[in-house]
Design a protein around this motif. Structure first.
Motif, PDB file in Angstrom:
ATOM      1  N   VAL A  75      27.899 -24.312  31.432  1.00 20.42           N
ATOM      2  CA  VAL A  75      26.671 -23.505  31.471  1.00 20.42           C
ATOM      3  C   VAL A  75      26.640 -22.702  32.771  1.00 20.42           C
ATOM      4  O   VAL A  75      26.349 -21.500  32.768  1.00 20.42           O
ATOM      5  CB  VAL A  75      25.413 -24.389  31.308  1.00 20.42           C
ATOM      6  N   LEU A  76      26.941 -23.361  33.886  1.00 21.25           N
ATOM      7  CA  LEU A  76      26.969 -22.660  35.176  1.00 21.25           C
ATOM      8  C   LEU A  76      28.005 -21.542  35.165  1.00 21.25           C
ATOM      9  O   LEU A  76      27.746 -20.437  35.667  1.00 21.25           O
ATOM     10  CB  LEU A  76      27.261 -23.639  36.310  1.00 21.25           C
ATOM     11  N   ASP A  77      29.178 -21.810  34.572  1.00 22.43           N
ATOM     12  CA  ASP A  77      30.232 -20.800  34.515  1.00 22.43           C
ATOM     13  C   ASP A  77      29.812 -19.585  33.703  1.00 22.43           C
ATOM     14  O   ASP A  77      30.198 -18.456  34.015  1.00 22.43           O
ATOM     15  CB  ASP A  77      31.519 -21.379  33.923  1.00 22.43           C
ATOM     16  N   LEU A  78      29.029 -19.809  32.660  1.00 20.07           N
ATOM     17  CA  LEU A  78      28.559 -18.690  31.839  1.00 20.07           C
ATOM     18  C   LEU A  78      27.478 -17.883  32.561  1.00 20.07           C
ATOM     19  O   LEU A  78      27.423 -16.663  32.443  1.00 20.07           O
ATOM     20  CB  LEU A  78      28.014 -19.201  30.503  1.00 20.07           C
ATOM     21  N   LEU A 100      23.375 -32.734  28.422  1.00 17.74           N
ATOM     22  CA  LEU A 100      24.781 -32.401  28.202  1.00 17.74           C
ATOM     23  C   LEU A 100      25.693 -33.231  29.106  1.00 17.74           C
ATOM     24  O   LEU A 100      25.251 -33.781  30.116  1.00 17.74           O
ATOM     25  CB  LEU A 100      25.013 -30.913  28.501  1.00 17.74           C
ATOM     26  N   SER A 101      26.963 -33.265  28.753  1.00 19.65           N
ATOM     27  CA  SER A 101      27.955 -33.930  29.604  1.00 19.65           C
ATOM     28  C   SER A 101      28.127 -33.118  30.890  1.00 19.65           C
ATOM     29  O   SER A 101      27.740 -31.943  30.972  1.00 19.65           O
ATOM     30  CB  SER A 101      29.292 -34.026  28.873  1.00 19.65           C
ATOM     31  N   SER A 110      25.375 -27.894  41.881  1.00 21.94           N
ATOM     32  CA  SER A 110      24.318 -27.682  40.891  1.00 21.94           C
ATOM     33  C   SER A 110      24.402 -28.494  39.610  1.00 21.94           C
ATOM     34  O   SER A 110      23.394 -28.629  38.919  1.00 21.94           O
ATOM     35  CB  SER A 110      24.252 -26.193  40.534  1.00 21.94           C
ATOM     36  N   VAL A 111      25.561 -29.037  39.260  1.00 23.84           N
ATOM     37  CA  VAL A 111      25.639 -29.860  38.053  1.00 23.84           C
ATOM     38  C   VAL A 111      24.642 -31.030  38.122  1.00 23.84           C
ATOM     39  O   VAL A 111      23.943 -31.300  37.142  1.00 23.84           O
ATOM     40  CB  VAL A 111      27.077 -30.323  37.764  1.00 23.84           C
ATOM     41  N   PRO A 112      24.515 -31.718  39.278  1.00 30.97           N
ATOM     42  CA  PRO A 112      23.516 -32.800  39.343  1.00 30.97           C
ATOM     43  C   PRO A 112      22.078 -32.303  39.139  1.00 30.97           C
ATOM     44  O   PRO A 112      21.268 -32.985  38.500  1.00 30.97           O
ATOM     45  CB  PRO A 112      23.695 -33.375  40.754  1.00 30.97           C
TER      46      PRO A 112
END
Length: 170
Positions: free
Chosen positions: A29-32, A21-22, A44-46
């Motif tokens: 995804v993290l926000d959900l 994903l972008s 955590s995005v990386p």
């Protein structure tokens, strides 16, 4: 840090697809799964790009390991970073929350004005006792009274390190 135990009800892609994903979609995804937090995105995005997860519980555990590493770090900047992430969770009883999951959880705590005032006071006591943190607990199926009793016990316990760990695990 709130995370969703029943991820099947959320509008999420297959966990194995998250790495493709972008950046914005991985942050979503993290926000959900957790609460919206710029610091969590930075942390955590990386990870979500570099690793492939077969299940969301595995992904949540990997993010939890990152948060635990911050909790175990002797660095004051790591402690501040962790507190910023953990404090992204809304106060219990808050009327304005960013995520649908938290709004649903907060709705379970509806009560009288007197109970709302008592919960507000407990939130304030907790935040004085544990600067930089918000009280976090899995509310589902628990009454406001049960939650407030747990909150009092944790305030009286006074264990900052334990509260950080509890917030990460919840």
């Amino acid at each position: 840090m709130k995370h969703i135990y029943d991820v099947e009800v959320l509008p999420l892609p297959a966990p194995s697809a998250v790495s493709s994903l972008s950046t914005e979609e991985r942050a979503n995804v993290l926000d959900l799964l957790f609460e919206p937090s710029t610091q969590l995105h930075t942390l955590s995005v990386p990870l979500l790009q570099s690793e492939t997860f077969s299940t969301y519980p595995d992904l949540i555990a990997a993010v939890g390991a990152q948060l635990s590493a911050l909790a175990d770090s002797p660095s004051t900047s790591d402690a501040k970073w962790l507190e910023d992430i953990l404090s992204s969770h809304p106060r219990l009883g808050a009327t304005k929350v960013e995520s649908e999951q938290s709004a649903a959880e907060q709705a379970q705590l509806k009560g009288s004005e007197e109970e709302a005032a008592a919960l507000l006071k407990l939130n304030e006591e907790y935040e004085v006792k544990f600067p930089g943190l918000r009280y976090v607990v899995f509310v589902n199926g628990r009454s406001r009274q049960e939650v407030m009793e747990d909150m009092k016990l944790r305030i009286d316990g006074g264990d900052l390190g334990g509260e950080r760990i509890a917030a990460i695990r919840l």
